[in-house]
Design a protein around this motif. Sequence first.
Motif, PDB file in Angstrom:
ATOM      1  N   ALA A  28      28.620  69.289  64.740  1.00 56.18           N
ATOM      2  CA  ALA A  28      29.917  68.717  64.550  1.00 56.18           C
ATOM      3  C   ALA A  28      31.191  69.571  64.634  1.00 56.18           C
ATOM      4  O   ALA A  28      32.270  69.350  65.381  1.00 56.18           O
ATOM      5  CB  ALA A  28      29.899  68.333  63.030  1.00 56.18           C
ATOM      6  N   HIS A  29      31.017  70.790  64.315  1.00 56.66           N
ATOM      7  CA  HIS A  29      31.995  71.933  64.424  1.00 56.66           C
ATOM      8  C   HIS A  29      32.251  72.220  66.063  1.00 56.66           C
ATOM      9  O   HIS A  29      33.471  72.213  66.230  1.00 56.66           O
ATOM     10  CB  HIS A  29      31.757  73.171  63.647  1.00 56.66           C
ATOM     11  CG  HIS A  29      32.056  72.817  62.250  1.00 56.66           C
ATOM     12  ND1 HIS A  29      33.363  72.879  61.584  1.00 56.66           N
ATOM     13  CD2 HIS A  29      31.166  72.832  60.984  1.00 56.66           C
ATOM     14  CE1 HIS A  29      33.450  72.588  60.182  1.00 56.66           C
ATOM     15  NE2 HIS A  29      31.886  72.642  60.052  1.00 56.66           N
ATOM     16  N   ARG A  30      31.211  72.253  66.596  1.00 56.63           N
ATOM     17  CA  ARG A  30      31.281  72.605  68.003  1.00 56.63           C
ATOM     18  C   ARG A  30      32.198  71.627  68.750  1.00 56.63           C
ATOM     19  O   ARG A  30      32.843  71.629  69.681  1.00 56.63           O
ATOM     20  CB  ARG A  30      29.930  72.778  68.546  1.00 56.63           C
ATOM     21  CG  ARG A  30      29.235  74.091  68.640  1.00 56.63           C
ATOM     22  CD  ARG A  30      28.039  74.343  69.566  1.00 56.63           C
ATOM     23  NE  ARG A  30      28.391  74.037  70.898  1.00 56.63           N
ATOM     24  CZ  ARG A  30      27.347  73.768  71.695  1.00 56.63           C
ATOM     25  NH1 ARG A  30      26.204  73.667  71.453  1.00 56.63           N
ATOM     26  NH2 ARG A  30      27.841  73.698  73.060  1.00 56.63           N
ATOM     27  N   PHE A  31      31.819  70.213  68.176  1.00 55.79           N
ATOM     28  CA  PHE A  31      32.269  69.266  69.214  1.00 55.79           C
ATOM     29  C   PHE A  31      33.982  69.172  68.812  1.00 55.79           C
ATOM     30  O   PHE A  31      34.745  68.866  69.683  1.00 55.79           O
ATOM     31  CB  PHE A  31      31.733  67.932  68.555  1.00 55.79           C
ATOM     32  CG  PHE A  31      32.272  66.591  69.366  1.00 55.79           C
ATOM     33  CD1 PHE A  31      31.587  66.168  70.615  1.00 55.79           C
ATOM     34  CD2 PHE A  31      33.287  65.800  68.944  1.00 55.79           C
ATOM     35  CE1 PHE A  31      32.120  65.153  71.125  1.00 55.79           C
ATOM     36  CE2 PHE A  31      33.659  64.517  69.731  1.00 55.79           C
ATOM     37  CZ  PHE A  31      33.111  64.321  70.722  1.00 55.79           C
ATOM     38  N   THR A  32      34.171  69.504  67.485  1.00 54.05           N
ATOM     39  CA  THR A  32      35.635  69.273  67.376  1.00 54.05           C
ATOM     40  C   THR A  32      36.356  70.536  68.246  1.00 54.05           C
ATOM     41  O   THR A  32      37.817  70.240  68.330  1.00 54.05           O
ATOM     42  CB  THR A  32      36.137  69.433  65.638  1.00 54.05           C
ATOM     43  OG1 THR A  32      35.339  70.846  65.386  1.00 54.05           O
ATOM     44  CG2 THR A  32      35.246  68.489  64.817  1.00 54.05           C
ATOM     45  N   HIS A  33      35.797  71.545  68.423  1.00 49.67           N
ATOM     46  CA  HIS A  33      36.622  72.479  69.128  1.00 49.67           C
ATOM     47  C   HIS A  33      36.327  72.519  70.770  1.00 49.67           C
ATOM     48  O   HIS A  33      37.278  72.724  71.439  1.00 49.67           O
ATOM     49  CB  HIS A  33      35.943  73.843  68.704  1.00 49.67           C
ATOM     50  CG  HIS A  33      36.388  74.444  67.294  1.00 49.67           C
ATOM     51  ND1 HIS A  33      37.448  74.896  67.313  1.00 49.67           N
ATOM     52  CD2 HIS A  33      35.602  74.549  66.344  1.00 49.67           C
ATOM     53  CE1 HIS A  33      37.603  75.294  65.931  1.00 49.67           C
ATOM     54  NE2 HIS A  33      36.329  74.692  65.341  1.00 49.67           N
ATOM     55  N   GLU A  34      35.297  71.784  71.186  1.00 45.74           N
ATOM     56  CA  GLU A  34      35.172  71.859  72.546  1.00 45.74           C
ATOM     57  C   GLU A  34      35.559  70.520  73.285  1.00 45.74           C
ATOM     58  O   GLU A  34      35.753  70.547  74.573  1.00 45.74           O
ATOM     59  CB  GLU A  34      33.561  71.806  72.770  1.00 45.74           C
ATOM     60  CG  GLU A  34      33.125  73.352  72.314  1.00 45.74           C
ATOM     61  CD  GLU A  34      31.437  73.626  72.567  1.00 45.74           C
ATOM     62  OE1 GLU A  34      30.763  72.740  73.355  1.00 45.74           O
ATOM     63  OE2 GLU A  34      31.016  74.333  71.755  1.00 45.74           O
TER      64      GLU A  34
END
Length: 483
Positions: A424-430
């Motif tokens: 979830a966090h990776r997606f928001t950044h990437e």
Amino acid sequence: MAKIVYNYIDGEWRESESARTFETSNPANSAETVARYQQSTAKDARRAIDASASAADEWSQMPAPERGSILTEASRRLTNRKAQLTELLVREEGKTKTEASGEVQRAIDIFAYYGSKASDLGGEVRASSSHQTDLYTIREPMGVAALITPWNYPIAIPAWKLAPALATGNAVVFKPASLTPGVAAKLVETLDESGLPDGVCNFVTGPGSEVGSTFATHEDVDVVSFTGSTAVGNLVYDQATDDQKRVQLELGGKNPAVVSASADVERAADIVAAGAFGVTGQACTATSRAIVHEEVYDEFLKAIVDRTETIDVGPGLEGGEMGPQVSKGELESTLEYIDSALKEGAELVTGGNVPKSEVAEDGYFVEPTVFADVQSDMRIACEEVFGPVLAVIPVSDFDEGVEVANDTEYGLSASVITENLSEAHRFTHEVEAGVVKVNEKTTGLELHVPFGGMKGSSSETYREQGDAGLDAFSISKTVYVNY
């Protein structure tokens, strides 16, 4: 005979210089004419701009809380006519009654929000490095704002441009889309009844080649805000920036929902279906691609097909769960994309046809459609369809899912459906998108936070809604006072 709606210029409802009109029809029943509107010319557009330019100074000098009280009164009056506006929106755009009611409520809420925000307009105080000096900023209106709005949210999008433009003290010229001008005219009528001074808001219907181009190029227009297709938006940008106007564009999308291996598949199917088929897929933030991990791909495909096949297609005023496309041209475009996907080898797993039911025979209806085994280079995976068509794309892992999500010229809205906090966090950044959601559909926006896209989905200049909407229509002045 259908009602004739006039242009609103300098406080009066006026016939166009051309004396010609055009008609709108009910997309659920194409034989039903809704209203007739003015087929305006460049001369009408210039007259509207002249009225705004003449009214701009006095309006900007009105105390901001007083401007806000007019917007608040407009919100109250819109509430009183909500049922009327809802029915008109359904008849002219084709949304379901629930969707139309929600959109009208959004307009009501936007005017209430910016009516309140007007009292907080101001600048910032900073400490000066000099002795006996006050240092602060103030915000001033741009002057005349030109607003050009699309047909798919014919009252909400005008509201979220008009309200901040007026709150910050700009006079406005406003051109709605010719497919759905009805509720926009009612919005302007409501502002007039709420005490907006003559000339502050001017409303002109007609072709973009005449009215929109004049708005974009006229020397007395200071800022242009446009929402619509990328092709037209780029033309507006080129026209408006020739003399360095400020430009705000919100354009198309090809919005992904990435379904992780950890996702609750049934919940994922509900989220994706809501994003893909709500408002008949006619939203710039609609879910167009479901990018699904191979471990849950087959299970997801079955779930999304099952969910799609429960959707009741029919007229919004008769209780349909998904309404028609807005026009014959939009329907034909969607059917052409479906045909293209078949020719390129995508697997049609449900939908893909015009419904054969009696309630749908007189309108621009199409079945909600799902394609499986789509490759990311197919047209259906690359181009904005603007209809209820979902492309399901398999991927081998999360990294590939993000890569495919970003493999598009657009960057408006994106969603990930996962139970994995790291993903979830990776997606928001990437992910390359201006709006990012976790375990939510790609559609749906809060009004008090910024909205806008990246890449080909936006001019990447100014955002809409929230405080960002106020920034788009105002400019900062820095003041030094040595005492």
